[in-house]
Every structure is written in structure tokens, then in C-alpha cells.
Design an enzyme around this catalytic site. Structure first.
Site, PDB file in Angstrom:
ATOM      1  N   ASP A  63       3.508   7.275  -3.519  1.00 30.65           N
ATOM      2  CA  ASP A  63       3.519   7.754  -4.904  1.00 30.65           C
ATOM      3  C   ASP A  63       2.179   8.340  -5.324  1.00 30.65           C
ATOM      4  O   ASP A  63       2.085   8.929  -6.392  1.00 30.65           O
ATOM      5  CB  ASP A  63       3.873   6.607  -5.868  1.00 30.65           C
ATOM      6  CG  ASP A  63       2.793   5.546  -5.909  1.00 30.65           C
ATOM      7  OD1 ASP A  63       2.403   5.053  -4.829  1.00 30.65           O
ATOM      8  OD2 ASP A  63       2.320   5.215  -7.010  1.00 30.65           O
ATOM      9  N   TRP A 105       5.002   3.836   5.131  1.00 30.57           N
ATOM     10  CA  TRP A 105       5.356   3.554   3.737  1.00 30.57           C
ATOM     11  C   TRP A 105       4.167   3.008   2.961  1.00 30.57           C
ATOM     12  O   TRP A 105       3.558   2.023   3.386  1.00 30.57           O
ATOM     13  CB  TRP A 105       6.439   2.469   3.661  1.00 30.57           C
ATOM     14  CG  TRP A 105       7.807   2.803   4.160  1.00 30.57           C
ATOM     15  CD1 TRP A 105       8.372   2.364   5.323  1.00 30.57           C
ATOM     16  CD2 TRP A 105       8.814   3.574   3.495  1.00 30.57           C
ATOM     17  NE1 TRP A 105       9.659   2.827   5.423  1.00 30.57           N
ATOM     18  CE2 TRP A 105       9.962   3.573   4.315  1.00 30.57           C
ATOM     19  CE3 TRP A 105       8.849   4.272   2.281  1.00 30.57           C
ATOM     20  CZ2 TRP A 105      11.134   4.238   3.974  1.00 30.57           C
ATOM     21  CZ3 TRP A 105      10.026   4.933   1.951  1.00 30.57           C
ATOM     22  CH2 TRP A 105      11.143   4.917   2.786  1.00 30.57           C
ATOM     23  N   ASP A 106       3.916   3.596   1.816  1.00 24.43           N
ATOM     24  CA  ASP A 106       3.027   2.958   0.847  1.00 24.43           C
ATOM     25  C   ASP A 106       3.819   1.810   0.210  1.00 24.43           C
ATOM     26  O   ASP A 106       5.053   1.817   0.238  1.00 24.43           O
ATOM     27  CB  ASP A 106       2.614   3.989  -0.212  1.00 24.43           C
ATOM     28  CG  ASP A 106       1.866   3.355  -1.361  1.00 24.43           C
ATOM     29  OD1 ASP A 106       0.883   2.635  -1.104  1.00 24.43           O
ATOM     30  OD2 ASP A 106       2.282   3.568  -2.528  1.00 24.43           O
ATOM     31  N   VAL A 107       3.124   0.835  -0.339  1.00 16.61           N
ATOM     32  CA  VAL A 107       3.831  -0.318  -0.931  1.00 16.61           C
ATOM     33  C   VAL A 107       3.882  -0.217  -2.463  1.00 16.61           C
ATOM     34  O   VAL A 107       4.951  -0.066  -3.055  1.00 16.61           O
ATOM     35  CB  VAL A 107       3.159  -1.654  -0.522  1.00 16.61           C
ATOM     36  CG1 VAL A 107       3.850  -2.828  -1.213  1.00 16.61           C
ATOM     37  CG2 VAL A 107       3.205  -1.819   0.991  1.00 16.61           C
TER      38      VAL A 107
END
Ligand SMILES: [Mg+2]
Length: 229
Positions: A183, A9-11
């Protein structure tokens, strides 16, 4: 899960709404530093400058310390604010960023529902100071199986070196069963594709992919990840 064992996961802009936290942090620090009001127009100009600097980092043209201070130096100069403040301002900003937690969609419930079913790791180019605080205040620190921050890894996404370090740490694994959700086309998606894993572009605003990055899945809402996994 049927298709994947591991989710990276990107944050910022993926699990957490970065732009809201950024605005709140800058506004409150303007007041603390006695710089007056930071208007929406100023924030929008800052945002453009900031994006330009992060793109330079992703292209390897500048180092992390250079971009962190440089963006505020350019912003302050453009707004007629004393530029010598920018180093101290950035230090305060890194800590303040962790004080405003706004989730993207229902990211926390989603990560909680996936815990124990897939292994979940954070992969972020954000600073250790800001991300550590954010992950703790949001509760993601307890839901993740591990956290990889570029400052500690020694490479920034999209560098292949970043992903190699992650795989080394969490492997052995079947790369076909690893999904990155992020994103950013230039860091998350380009990096994941180059590292040989499947990519999921979180694109809530419906932007057009104007890059060469290979998008395997595209979602508008994080919950769509459930159908992919
Ligand atoms: Mg992001």
C-alpha cells in the site's frame, strides 16, 4: 501461475488493516496507563505524527528505535501527557498491536488459495515484536514461505539492500517473475521498482500517485491480484 512465481507481501495496510489495530491498541493502553480516554481527534493527531516519523525512517533520516519512541514523545507532548512514559508505552504498544487482527479484504483466503501455486513472502518494516505476534495470530505465518522483517534483515524498505538480502535468501530467481504487493508508494513500490521487480500498488482508497514511484499494476481490492499473477 502464468506471469509470476513469487509474491512479496507487505503486511500493514495490505494483508492486515493496520489503522484499526493501531486505534484499538492505543485506546486500550491509554486506559491501562491511566491516561484517560483517547478520543478520535487525538488518534487522528497521533496518526499524522506517526506517518511523519515513518517517512523519516524511509528517507533514512532516523533510526527505527528513534521513530518508535519519538512519535509517542511528540504526541504525548502535544496532548499534555507526561513524555517520560513514551518508552514504556511503546514497548507495550508493540505487543498489543498483535492482539487486534483485521484482514484487508479477504487477504487470508487469498493467501491460502495461492499457497503452493506461487511462493509467498512477507516483507515488512514493522517491528519483530509486533509482526511476529500479528503473523501468528492471523495465521499468515503458516501460509507464507518466509518472512523478512527489516529489523532482522538490517535494511528498511525501500532500500535496495533490503531487497538484495531477500533475493539472496530465496533465489536464484527471475526478477521479472517477482511481484511486490503493498500500500505504500514510498516503501513498497519505490523499493520494488528500484530493486528491479514488478510492483502492484494496493490502493483501496483511490489515492493519487504523487510520487515518482513506478506502479506496474494498481488494484483497489486484493482479489485483483489473481488476474495479475
Ligand atoms: Mg504497508
Amino acid at each position: 501461475m502464468k506471469n509470476f512465481d513469487v509474491v512479496l507481501w507487505d503486511v500493514d495496510g495490505t494483508l492486515l488493516n493496520f489503522s484499526e489495530a493501531e486505534k484499538a491498541a492505543i485506546r486500550s493502553l491509554f486506559s491501562e496507563f491511566g491516561l484517560g480516554e483517547c478520543t478520535d481527534e487525538m488518534l487522528s493527531r497521533y496518526s499524522d505524527i506517526n506517518r511523519k516519523y515513518w517517512n523519516r525512517l524511509e528517507r533514512g533520516e532516523m533510526t527505527k528505535p528513534e521513530i518508535l519512541v519519538g512519535r509517542f514523545a511528540e504526541f504525548f507532548a502535544a496532548e499534555g501527557i507526561e513524555p517520560s512514559l513514551c518508552k514504556r508505552f511503546n514497548e507495550a504498544y508493540q505487543l498489543r498491536l498483535g492482539d487486534t487482527i483485521v484482514f484487508c479484504d479477504n487477504s487470508k483466503e487469498l493467501a491460502a488459495s495461492l499457497a503452493g501455486k506461487v511462493r509467498q513472502y512477507v516483507v515488512s518494516n514493522g517491528t519483530v515484536a509486533a509482526q511476529t505476534k500479528k503473523l501468528k495470530n492471523s495465521g499468515f505465518d503458516k501460509l507464507m514461505d518466509g518472512v523478512f522483517l527489516s529489523e532482522e534483515v538490517g535494511y528498511e524498505k525501500p532500500a535496495k539492500g533490503f531487497f538484495d538480502c531477500v533475493f539472496e535468501e530465496i533465489g536464484p530467481l527471475d526478477k521479472d517473475r517477482v511481484l511486490i504487493v503493498g500500500d505504500s508508494l514510498t516503501s513498497d513500490i519505490a523499493g520494488g521498482a528500484c530493486a528491479g521487480i514488478r510492483t502492484c500498488w494496493y490502493n483501496p482508497g483511490g489515492s493519487v500517485n504523487d510520487t515518482e514511484a513506478r506502479v506496474d499494476f494498481e488494484i483497489r481490492d486484493l482479489n485483483e491480484v489473481l488476474g495479475i499473477l
